[in-house]
Design an enzyme around this catalytic site. Sequence first.
Site, PDB file in Angstrom:
ATOM      1  N   HIS A  17     -19.242  37.723 -45.473  1.00  0.00           N
ATOM      2  CA  HIS A  17     -20.289  38.586 -44.794  1.00  0.00           C
ATOM      3  C   HIS A  17     -20.038  40.041 -45.023  1.00  0.00           C
ATOM      4  O   HIS A  17     -18.988  40.607 -45.343  1.00  0.00           O
ATOM      5  CB  HIS A  17     -20.544  38.070 -43.324  1.00  0.00           C
ATOM      6  CG  HIS A  17     -19.514  38.172 -42.630  1.00  0.00           C
ATOM      7  ND1 HIS A  17     -18.888  39.316 -41.967  1.00  0.00           N
ATOM      8  CD2 HIS A  17     -18.699  37.140 -41.849  1.00  0.00           C
ATOM      9  CE1 HIS A  17     -17.827  39.215 -40.908  1.00  0.00           C
ATOM     10  NE2 HIS A  17     -17.788  37.919 -41.175  1.00  0.00           N
ATOM     11  N   HIS A  20     -16.453  41.528 -44.257  1.00  0.00           N
ATOM     12  CA  HIS A  20     -15.682  41.353 -45.081  1.00  0.00           C
ATOM     13  C   HIS A  20     -15.701  42.752 -46.255  1.00  0.00           C
ATOM     14  O   HIS A  20     -14.926  43.345 -46.674  1.00  0.00           O
ATOM     15  CB  HIS A  20     -15.661  40.439 -45.737  1.00  0.00           C
ATOM     16  CG  HIS A  20     -15.382  38.942 -45.071  1.00  0.00           C
ATOM     17  ND1 HIS A  20     -16.137  37.859 -44.950  1.00  0.00           N
ATOM     18  CD2 HIS A  20     -14.240  38.935 -44.021  1.00  0.00           C
ATOM     19  CE1 HIS A  20     -15.619  37.235 -43.831  1.00  0.00           C
ATOM     20  NE2 HIS A  20     -14.482  37.433 -43.471  1.00  0.00           N
ATOM     21  N   CYS A 125      -5.938  29.091 -30.322  1.00  0.00           N
ATOM     22  CA  CYS A 125      -7.430  29.214 -30.770  1.00  0.00           C
ATOM     23  C   CYS A 125      -7.226  28.722 -32.357  1.00  0.00           C
ATOM     24  O   CYS A 125      -6.719  29.515 -33.247  1.00  0.00           O
ATOM     25  CB  CYS A 125      -7.833  30.465 -30.885  1.00  0.00           C
ATOM     26  SG  CYS A 125      -9.402  30.657 -31.682  1.00  0.00           S
ATOM     27  N   CYS A 128      -8.686  31.330 -34.811  1.00  0.00           N
ATOM     28  CA  CYS A 128      -7.867  32.440 -34.880  1.00  0.00           C
ATOM     29  C   CYS A 128      -6.604  32.135 -35.565  1.00  0.00           C
ATOM     30  O   CYS A 128      -5.760  33.064 -36.034  1.00  0.00           O
ATOM     31  CB  CYS A 128      -7.396  33.345 -33.824  1.00  0.00           C
ATOM     32  SG  CYS A 128      -8.815  33.890 -32.663  1.00  0.00           S
ATOM     33  N   CYS A 143     -11.385  31.225 -25.850  1.00  0.00           N
ATOM     34  CA  CYS A 143     -10.851  32.486 -26.749  1.00  0.00           C
ATOM     35  C   CYS A 143     -11.912  33.734 -26.577  1.00  0.00           C
ATOM     36  O   CYS A 143     -13.082  33.621 -26.751  1.00  0.00           O
ATOM     37  CB  CYS A 143     -10.817  31.940 -28.336  1.00  0.00           C
ATOM     38  SG  CYS A 143     -10.814  33.263 -29.480  1.00  0.00           S
ATOM     39  N   HIS A 146     -13.701  34.232 -30.340  1.00  0.00           N
ATOM     40  CA  HIS A 146     -14.627  33.094 -30.765  1.00  0.00           C
ATOM     41  C   HIS A 146     -15.224  32.230 -29.585  1.00  0.00           C
ATOM     42  O   HIS A 146     -16.241  31.498 -30.082  1.00  0.00           O
ATOM     43  CB  HIS A 146     -13.903  32.214 -31.700  1.00  0.00           C
ATOM     44  CG  HIS A 146     -13.191  32.542 -33.004  1.00  0.00           C
ATOM     45  ND1 HIS A 146     -11.882  33.158 -33.027  1.00  0.00           N
ATOM     46  CD2 HIS A 146     -13.780  32.916 -33.809  1.00  0.00           C
ATOM     47  CE1 HIS A 146     -11.802  33.872 -34.327  1.00  0.00           C
ATOM     48  NE2 HIS A 146     -12.884  33.349 -34.797  1.00  0.00           N
ATOM     49  N   LYS A 316     -19.785  41.504 -32.057  1.00  0.00           N
ATOM     50  CA  LYS A 316     -19.174  41.456 -33.580  1.00  0.00           C
ATOM     51  C   LYS A 316     -19.689  40.531 -34.644  1.00  0.00           C
ATOM     52  O   LYS A 316     -20.146  39.432 -34.108  1.00  0.00           O
ATOM     53  CB  LYS A 316     -17.715  40.969 -33.612  1.00  0.00           C
ATOM     54  CG  LYS A 316     -16.930  41.187 -34.552  1.00  0.00           C
ATOM     55  CD  LYS A 316     -15.425  40.353 -34.522  1.00  0.00           C
ATOM     56  CE  LYS A 316     -15.105  40.209 -35.981  1.00  0.00           C
ATOM     57  NZ  LYS A 316     -14.020  39.057 -36.034  1.00  0.00           N
ATOM     58  N   LYS A 319     -18.583  34.881 -39.029  1.00  0.00           N
ATOM     59  CA  LYS A 319     -18.793  33.689 -39.674  1.00  0.00           C
ATOM     60  C   LYS A 319     -19.144  32.768 -38.440  1.00  0.00           C
ATOM     61  O   LYS A 319     -20.355  31.931 -38.424  1.00  0.00           O
ATOM     62  CB  LYS A 319     -17.900  32.960 -40.602  1.00  0.00           C
ATOM     63  CG  LYS A 319     -17.729  34.050 -41.661  1.00  0.00           C
ATOM     64  CD  LYS A 319     -16.536  33.460 -42.486  1.00  0.00           C
ATOM     65  CE  LYS A 319     -15.121  33.837 -41.877  1.00  0.00           C
ATOM     66  NZ  LYS A 319     -14.173  34.030 -43.243  1.00  0.00           N
TER      67      LYS A 319
HETATM   68  O1  ME8 Z   1      -8.524  37.320 -40.109  1.00  0.00           O
HETATM   69  N1  ME8 Z   1     -16.695  44.175 -38.587  1.00  0.00           N
HETATM   70  O2  ME8 Z   1      -9.667  36.640 -42.135  1.00  0.00           O
HETATM   71  P1  ME8 Z   1     -10.904  36.790 -41.686  1.00  0.00           P
HETATM   72  C1  ME8 Z   1     -15.663  44.800 -39.360  1.00  0.00           C
HETATM   73  N2  ME8 Z   1      -7.416  35.568 -42.854  1.00  0.00           N
HETATM   74  N3  ME8 Z   1     -14.798  44.272 -39.927  1.00  0.00           N
HETATM   75  C2  ME8 Z   1     -14.870  42.700 -40.022  1.00  0.00           C
HETATM   76  C3  ME8 Z   1     -15.927  42.275 -39.393  1.00  0.00           C
HETATM   77  C4  ME8 Z   1     -16.722  42.907 -38.644  1.00  0.00           C
HETATM   78  N4  ME8 Z   1     -17.663  42.528 -37.759  1.00  0.00           N
HETATM   79  N5  ME8 Z   1     -15.686  40.943 -39.553  1.00  0.00           N
HETATM   80  C5  ME8 Z   1     -14.382  40.658 -40.391  1.00  0.00           C
HETATM   81  C6  ME8 Z   1      -8.439  37.024 -41.289  1.00  0.00           C
HETATM   82  N6  ME8 Z   1     -14.123  41.756 -40.704  1.00  0.00           N
HETATM   83  C7  ME8 Z   1      -7.015  36.484 -41.813  1.00  0.00           C
HETATM   84  C8  ME8 Z   1      -6.175  37.752 -42.093  1.00  0.00           C
HETATM   85  S1  ME8 Z   1      -4.487  39.083 -43.361  1.00  0.00           S
HETATM   86  C9  ME8 Z   1      -2.935  38.926 -43.809  1.00  0.00           C
HETATM   87  C10 ME8 Z   1      -5.088  37.681 -42.751  1.00  0.00           C
HETATM   88  C11 ME8 Z   1     -12.844  42.131 -41.696  1.00  0.00           C
HETATM   89  O3  ME8 Z   1     -11.827  36.112 -42.847  1.00  0.00           O
HETATM   90  C12 ME8 Z   1     -11.916  42.718 -40.950  1.00  0.00           C
HETATM   91  O4  ME8 Z   1     -11.027  43.380 -42.065  1.00  0.00           O
HETATM   92  O5  ME8 Z   1     -11.242  36.628 -40.280  1.00  0.00           O
HETATM   93  C13 ME8 Z   1     -11.290  41.793 -40.261  1.00  0.00           C
HETATM   94  O6  ME8 Z   1      -9.863  42.237 -39.972  1.00  0.00           O
HETATM   95  C14 ME8 Z   1     -11.252  40.566 -41.243  1.00  0.00           C
HETATM   96  O7  ME8 Z   1     -12.530  40.844 -42.080  1.00  0.00           O
HETATM   97  C15 ME8 Z   1     -11.092  39.354 -40.873  1.00  0.00           C
HETATM   98  O8  ME8 Z   1     -11.093  38.334 -41.851  1.00  0.00           O
END
Ligand code: ME8
Length: 520
Positions: A17, A20, A125, A128, A143, A146, A316, A319
């Site tokens: 989304h 990302h 969680c 997370c 959480c 979430h 925020k 997904k």
């Molecule tokens: O946390 N605003 O993956 P994830 C800004 N797999 N950035 C956002 C956002 C938002 N509303 N939503 C998501 C994970 N992001 C782990 C990470 S790293 C070794 C493992 C972005 O799919 C932002 O960069 O939940 C956030 O930190 C990341 O997506 C979380 O992606």
Amino acid sequence: MSFYVTTPIYYVNAAPHLGHAYTTIAADVMARHHRQRGEAVFFLTGTDEHGEPVADAARAAGVAPQHLADENAQRFKALAPQIAASNDFFIRTTDAQHMAKVQEVLSRVRDNGFVYEGTFEGWYCPRCADFKAENEIDPGNRCPIHHIELTREQEENYFFALSGFQERLLDLYERRPDFVAPRTRYNEALSFIRSGLRDVPLTRHRLTWGVPVPWDSEHVFYVWFDALLNYYTALSYAPQPAGAALAGAGAGGGAGPVAAPGADLTEQFWPASYHLIAKDILRFHAIYWPALLLAAEIELPEHLFVHGYLLMEGEKMSKSLGNVLDPFTVIERFGADALRFYLLREVPFGQDGSVSTASFEQRYESELANELGNLASRTTAMVVRYRDGSLPACDVDARLAEDFAGLVQRVCELVDRAELTTALDAIWQRVRRLNRYVEEQAPWRLAQGDDGADQLDVVLRTLAEGLRCVSVLLWPYMPSSAERVLDALGAPDVSLQRAELGEGAVAPVRQLEPLFPKAA
Ligand code: ME8
């Protein structure tokens, strides 16, 4: 000089989304900017495919985790070209090379004496994949991210002796005040460390979807340790970056030492220059990650930059919360450049900020179409109309040269600190300055009769040069629009070496079609 920038690796429990896309776009801006400086750049993104977030989503969908991972990893992979991200590699944590390297590094952590067996009991969680401390739990055992009910876990695990790193982390934060930025996030991480660190599970007993623990076949590694290591493991098997993003624009690719194909890139690019993340995963990156690297005797990254959340209707976007704005739809209507510009302009990089279709359309029209688009159209049109497309080789207007003096340097300093919105604003002030210059000089009046001919030469040359300079500086933010402008100006070189006003060669100019047409 080498520069290595990473995004978080995204969970493949659902489709990508805008959140990302945001981090990947920001990392891309930094990568492109450093390529413009002639540095060897490595830009990494990818997917986090193990652990409960993925195993649970696969179970709910009635498919095997690998199946869900394969399907969604492709969607994340496809996102990169759609947002014009020039990543050099896309890591998947199910890559065999990554998994083998994780086993190697974590075995070393154990050999170094930082792993022991114990029983974990606490709140967890599964979205997370995070064990929550008592002060991180919302009322009703929920959480805070979430809003789902936490589960009570009791499990035999191998633990990572995080608590033993308290002093070394405090020392790190004291010695390197720029290790985490912005300052608020640095302070947050520091106070977490000061409040006392607890040991954390390194392995999971009941889960099977993960990297197997080599010394105990009943365990897999806790997904966060597997995931964090991606930044390091990728360099051991990724192909040498091509520097292709610059080549298209005529500058001939990134410089720096070039390793042989198939060579390990670790020596060339480690430690990472910047890890970009959002604040949701601060603790893992600002505390677990450096502690893990210290335990494994691997050099620490230089900087962690923590951006804020893109908010929609005050929440925020995520997904699992379901309030998702689809980047693909935005791109289809307005193009990737407009989305990239909007996100970095609208939300000060490092802070939370609301995004909406209405504010997007407003900026598209007022800034992209009316300011940059109009400047580019009228500059090229006037050179064609008044000088047949041939610019005179005269000096630029000294007053404008003064207004542009130091700009390249300033943008470099800001991008060095990941202040991407401030850097964009510095460039945009020059876009506005050039539009004011057109109004002040009124070239259409100078074109009447011969008296103004010399001044008209100066004005046109200054405008073309100004447009060239802002386009080169905007290239990391809006690569294809900048390339179109530079192409029309006959000056495709995007390297920063000659981005000062007046340093461009004189070349034939073509009339440019509208850069940002009104959307259908
Ligand atoms: O946390 N605003 O993956 P994830 C800004 N797999 N950035 C956002 C956002 C938002 N509303 N939503 C998501 C994970 N992001 C782990 C990470 S790293 C070794 C493992 C972005 O799919 C932002 O960069 O939940 C956030 O930190 C990341 O997506 C979380 O992606």
